[in-house]
Design an enzyme around this catalytic site. Structure first.
Site, PDB file in Angstrom:
ATOM      1  N   ASP A  49       0.728  -1.073  -0.079  1.00 16.62           N
ATOM      2  CA  ASP A  49       0.157  -0.231   0.292  1.00 16.62           C
ATOM      3  C   ASP A  49       1.348   1.637   0.025  1.00 16.62           C
ATOM      4  O   ASP A  49       1.862   1.071   0.546  1.00 16.62           O
ATOM      5  CB  ASP A  49      -0.664  -0.078   1.534  1.00 16.62           C
ATOM      6  CG  ASP A  49      -1.845  -1.249   1.266  1.00 16.62           C
ATOM      7  OD1 ASP A  49      -1.866  -1.625  -0.520  1.00 16.62           O
ATOM      8  OD2 ASP A  49      -2.260  -1.348   2.170  1.00 16.62           O
TER       9      ASP A  49
ATOM     10  N   ASP B 102      -6.864  -1.038  -4.428  1.00 13.15           N
ATOM     11  CA  ASP B 102      -7.967  -0.624  -3.503  1.00 13.15           C
ATOM     12  C   ASP B 102      -8.360   0.343  -4.489  1.00 13.15           C
ATOM     13  O   ASP B 102     -10.612   0.000  -3.765  1.00 13.15           O
ATOM     14  CB  ASP B 102      -7.469  -0.083  -2.685  1.00 13.15           C
ATOM     15  CG  ASP B 102      -6.062  -1.496  -1.257  1.00 13.15           C
ATOM     16  OD1 ASP B 102      -6.432  -3.156  -1.497  1.00 13.15           O
ATOM     17  OD2 ASP B 102      -5.381  -1.317  -0.983  1.00 13.15           O
TER      18      ASP B 102
END
Length: 158
Positions: free
Chosen positions: A112, A132
């Site tokens: 991330d 995401d």
């Protein structure tokens, strides 16, 4: 139909490219301000699902992801090809699911790197990635599809 699968492939490619760039060019925990303090790159790893839930349960993610991917492809071929918004939504969902699945398979964790602070409510949004974002956009588009589809059905009845 190739157009739709190209959307999923684009999401996967962009997701994996951006994650590779982060892994190769940033130290874990490194922070690069883009629009300080609201948007930044922050090299982070997630061994769980959204917001770090179910950390260390990789076997569960493998099973769930395979089931979800099969379901998305099935639903696309039975329903998604009939409606462009639904088709695009499902392919964004597919690309996002596969993008994070690749990380779990190859790295044992998800990379991330997008950090966002929402200024109005001073909320530090959980760090996320391209996959995401595609998943989130897909869910919003599916909800819009449901609303529009209900309106169409109501017009036909009246």
């Amino acid at each position: 139909m190739i157009f739709y699968y190209a959307i999923a492939a684009l999401v996967i490619g962009l997701d994996q490219l951006t994650k590779w760039l982060i892994v190769k060019n940033m130290e874990l925990g490194e922070h690069i301000a883009i629009l300080d303090p609201y948007i930044a790159l922050l090299s982070h790893r997630n061994r769980g699902a959204a917001w770090g839930m179910l950390e260390g349960k990789m076997w569960l993610f493998f099973i769930v992801t395979i089931v979800v991917v099969v379901a998305i492809i099935y639903f696309f071929h039975t329903e998604g090809k009939k409606d462009q918004l639904l088709g695009v939504s499902l392919m964004l969902l597919l690309g996002g699911a596969i993008g994070n699945f690749i990380d779990r398979l190859l790295r044992g964790e998800v990379v991330d790197f997008i950090s966002v602070l929402i200024p109005v409510i001073h909320y530090d949004f959980p760090i996320f990635n391209v996959a995401d974002a595609a998943l989130t956009i897909a869910v919003i588009l599916i909800l819009l599809h449901v609303v529009f589809d209900e309106k169409k059905k109501k017009k036909k009845v009246s």
